[in-house]
Scaffold this active site. Structure first.
Site, short mmCIF file in Angstrom:
data_model
loop_
_atom_site.label_atom_id
_atom_site.label_comp_id
_atom_site.label_asym_id
_atom_site.label_seq_id
_atom_site.Cartn_x
_atom_site.Cartn_y
_atom_site.Cartn_z
N MET A 92 -66.43 28.49 -41.39
CA MET A 92 -66.75 29.92 -41.33
C MET A 92 -66.33 30.49 -39.97
SD MET A 92 -68.11 30.81 -44.22
CE MET A 92 -69.48 31.92 -44.36
N CYS A 93 -66.47 31.75 -39.82
CA CYS A 93 -65.97 32.42 -38.63
C CYS A 93 -67.08 33.29 -38.07
CB CYS A 93 -64.78 33.29 -38.99
SG CYS A 93 -63.54 32.43 -39.95
N GLU A 94 -66.80 33.94 -36.95
CA GLU A 94 -67.74 34.93 -36.44
C GLU A 94 -67.03 36.23 -36.14
OE1 GLU A 94 -71.02 34.09 -34.04
OE2 GLU A 94 -71.13 31.97 -34.59
N ASN A 147 -65.27 37.39 -42.28
CA ASN A 147 -66.03 36.14 -42.20
C ASN A 147 -66.41 35.77 -43.63
OD1 ASN A 147 -69.25 35.68 -42.49
ND2 ASN A 147 -68.42 34.23 -41.04
#
Lengths: 261, 261
Positions: free
Chosen positions: B1-3, B108
């Site tokens: 996942m990302c931010e 995201n």
């Protein structure tokens, strides 16, 4: 007017040497104080650094000089504003996605009273340069609704450049990351460096590089610029109407399209 | 996942403080090592810095932290690759020109088996995120052949976000430089800072800033992020389906679009 810088190479190559020379012309050895930009292709990605301030004094330009980004195709530009105020949106090179690729464009010159029909691509800023770039892409897409090879696109591209040259001065560099295209209207020079490599000395800064120490015997690197960047090498001068197409540092097509009255 | 990281402000504001916190999560306090990027609007221009390496160790990220770029709208992202290899072309935020404006997008989440019909805008890289961004712009252009206000576009935008949320996780930030739009699928928080300003302390780095010393009484700055960046302030948690629209630091529209089965 502005100055252009282009590179096509057969291995990822940094352009710190040429860039260092060019940046001096943005406020130190030249009058192009109104911004600068440089785009580095990294695979299909494009890394774009731009600043609307003088390159000789720009923090971001300093980073680019200290951080050797290796690329096979590069397009750079320093700006002396004619059309359009000094602003990030008016800073070259300009980028648009077409057919799933990043197209990058920089222009030296000026087009008088250039008002192309609005199309899909529209300028964000207010330069004639960006308007011409958008018009060029709109023409290519109108002629080729689906992706086409550069060899198929060339006649449309050259015809568009001819029209722009009729409206003023149109020296340009264009790339989709695979190839690098140039069109000379008034001013463009080129050098291809390959083995045996020798030393090169910048005109605009006290800097010499020994390319033999920095390269392998198979490297081929072509640099295009508005004016020669070194004073101990023979740069080839392009003629009005001359266009070139580069891939991997080698010229893969060229021609001269003389304007007839 | 990302931010994700977003900012909307009523005066040009630097985001060094929040950015410094976020960058730690890219390899130091968090696992998002697969690249980072941040886009700063400067008028209609957009300054985009990206790197496919870990933000905590990136030279370019260091520059951005040392060089306070003032902007009214910012979109940033740190990436942990799921779909698409680690490469510049797969690094958020993504940018496209539409209607003469730079549209900037970061995502995201992950969309399962997302294969939208090819349209005018096409992905350069191979992430589901860029594919969704292109699909979103293609839908907006199909619904609005000529430029329209964000208020007119909102229903189409929200409907598209609903469809993406049905296919997986879709937290996103989107801007054209004038407004900032967010859509929460699983995770998004927000804080609006205005007078009286107090001190703020980063969670991810030993850094406190006294916003009272850095701002004027009229400043309004909203920051959106995947997770709270400070540990001494009250961040508002967005609900699944909640979307917000910001201009000049203030929320100008919001709603919650709950998925029905």
């Amino acid at each position: 007017m502005c100055e252009l810088l282009g590179m096509s190479a057969n291995v990822p190559t940094d352009i710190v040497f040429s860039f260092t020379g060019l940046m001096q012309r943005g406020g130190r050895t030249g009058p192009h104080r109104d911004g600068w930009g440089i785009g580095f292709y990294e695979g299909r990605g494009l890394r774009l650094f731009q600043d609307p301030s003088a390159s000789a004094e720009s923090e971001v330009a300093r980073l680019v000089q200290q951080y050797p980004i290796k690329s096979e195709v590069v397009i750079g530009h320093i700006r002396q504003a004619n059309v359009g105020k000094v602003a990030l949106a008016n800073t070259h090179p300009f980028v648009r996605e077409m057919w799933g690729r990043n197209w990058c464009f920089a222009h030296n010159g000026q087009l008088a009273d250039f008002q192309p029909a609005p199309g899909f691509y529209r300028p964000v800023g207010d330069t004639d340069s960006e308007a011409a770039f958008c018009d060029l892409l709109n023409r290519l897409r109108a002629a080729f609704p689906e992706p086409a090879d550069i060899e198929a696109l060339l006649p449309t591209l050259i015809e568009a450049c001819r029209e722009y040259r009729r409206k003023g001065v149109f020296n340009c560099l264009l790339s989709d990351g695979d190839w690098l295209f140039s069109c000379c209207s008034t001013k463009l020079v080129q050098i291809t460096r390959r083995a045996p490599f020798g030393p090169a000395r910048l005109k605009d800064a006290d800097l010499t590089v020994d390319f033999q120490a920095e390269t392998t015997p198979n490297d081929v690197v072509t640099v295009l610029a508005t004016e020669a960047l070194t004073d101990n090498e023979d740069w080839i001068v392009h003629q009005p109407g001359q266009w070139t197409l580069w891939r991997g540092g080698e010229c893969i097509a060229e021609g001269c399209d003389t304007l007839s009255d």
